[in-house]
Design an enzyme around this catalytic site. Structure first.
Site, PDB file in Angstrom:
ATOM      1  N   SER A  63       0.840  -1.208   0.000  1.00  0.00           N
ATOM      2  CA  SER A  63       0.000   0.000   0.000  1.00  0.00           C
ATOM      3  C   SER A  63       0.867   1.247   0.000  1.00  0.00           C
ATOM      4  O   SER A  63       1.981   1.247   0.551  1.00  0.00           O
ATOM      5  CB  SER A  63      -0.896   0.002   1.246  1.00  0.00           C
ATOM      6  OG  SER A  63      -1.497   1.273   1.441  1.00  0.00           O
ATOM      7  N   TYR A 107      -3.108  -1.560   9.856  1.00  0.00           N
ATOM      8  CA  TYR A 107      -3.071  -1.781   8.412  1.00  0.00           C
ATOM      9  C   TYR A 107      -1.710  -1.406   7.843  1.00  0.00           C
ATOM     10  O   TYR A 107      -1.108  -2.173   7.079  1.00  0.00           O
ATOM     11  CB  TYR A 107      -4.177  -0.953   7.750  1.00  0.00           C
ATOM     12  CG  TYR A 107      -4.189  -1.017   6.241  1.00  0.00           C
ATOM     13  CD1 TYR A 107      -4.750  -2.094   5.563  1.00  0.00           C
ATOM     14  CD2 TYR A 107      -3.643   0.018   5.481  1.00  0.00           C
ATOM     15  CE1 TYR A 107      -4.770  -2.149   4.178  1.00  0.00           C
ATOM     16  CE2 TYR A 107      -3.658  -0.023   4.094  1.00  0.00           C
ATOM     17  CZ  TYR A 107      -4.222  -1.104   3.445  1.00  0.00           C
ATOM     18  OH  TYR A 107      -4.230  -1.142   2.067  1.00  0.00           O
TER      19      TYR A 107
END
Length: 248
Positions: A140, A153
């Protein structure tokens, strides 16, 4: 992709669906692991008649690692192993760091990282026996600058980059490459956590060098590149697909 068997977690999601369809169109058998009934139904409908590859759906629960491994072992026996593993499935709860319990941190790690470890451990023996394998981890953009309220995350996506490098070094002698893709901001369900969608959209476009929002096809073609035979001399890398928001 003709003749390749691909294990793809989170394959029916916002970024997964287009990639799955592209790989099927290029001749692969895609084992799509996803347990969202609505998304699975949409993928199944979209894949009908695509060919020349085919779609196999598995609704395994990635939070139950032992059960997931059992499912993988059965699939491997049926398919004679996986040629390509795409670790894409993820959850992204959002709240201030101090409000997360350690159990919530561990659940994000279990689904976003540990399930990928289980998938690679299951797939690796057949890859080594064939002298060919492709492992693609979906990281990400958040690892490049940190994002507030997403610490579990961000930690999980950073872990995938570390594993990409460690696995690339260890598996390279066996003909197995390992790479990561770090998507930028894409208009998927993940963006629904933002309270001001229009403001967020403006912020993304201001940050990017390319002044359009990314599409699922942008990710699909990046994954297809890493999965191809022609990418066999590329390993241990993280490809940032973000319109020039982060340049690394």
């Amino acid at each position: 992709m003709k003749g390749r068997t691909i294990l793809y977690t989170g394959a029916a999601g916002g970024l997964g669906l287009d990639t799955t369809l592209l790989l099927i169109e290029r001749g692969a058998t895609v084992i799509a692991v996803d347990n969202d009934p609505a998304k699975v139904a949409r993928l199944t409908e979209a894949a009908a008649g695509k060919g020349p590859g085919r779609l196999i759906v598995s609704t395994a629960d990635l939070s139950d690692l032992a059960s997931f491994r059992t499912t993988l072992d059965a699939l491997i026996a049926e398919q004679d192993g996986f040629d390509i593993v795409i670790n894409n499935a993820a959850i992204y709860p959002s709240k201030p760091f101090e409000d997360f319990t350690i159990e919530e941190h561990q659940r994000v790690q279990r689904i976003n990282v540990d399930a990928g470890i289980v998938a690679v451990q299951a797939a690796l023996p057949a890859m080594r026996a064939k002298g060919f394998g492709r492992i693609i981890n979906i990281s990400s953009i958040t690892i490049s600058g940190g994002w507030a309220n997403l610490s579990p995350y961000v930690a999980s996506k950073g872990a995938l980059v570390g594993l990409t490098r460690a696995w690339a070094r260890e598996f390279g002698p066996d003909g197995v490459t390992v790479n990561a893709i770090a998507p930028g901001a894409f208009p998927t369900d993940a963006e629904k956590i933002h309270p001001d969608p229009e403001g967020y959209d403006r912020m993304v476009l201001d940050a990017q060098a390319v002044k359009r929002r990314g599409t699922a096809a942008d990710i699909a073609h990046a994954i297809a590149f890493f999965a191809a035979d022609e990418a066999g001399f590329i390993t241990g890398q993280t490809l940032h697909v973000n319109g020039g928001w982060v340049m690394a």
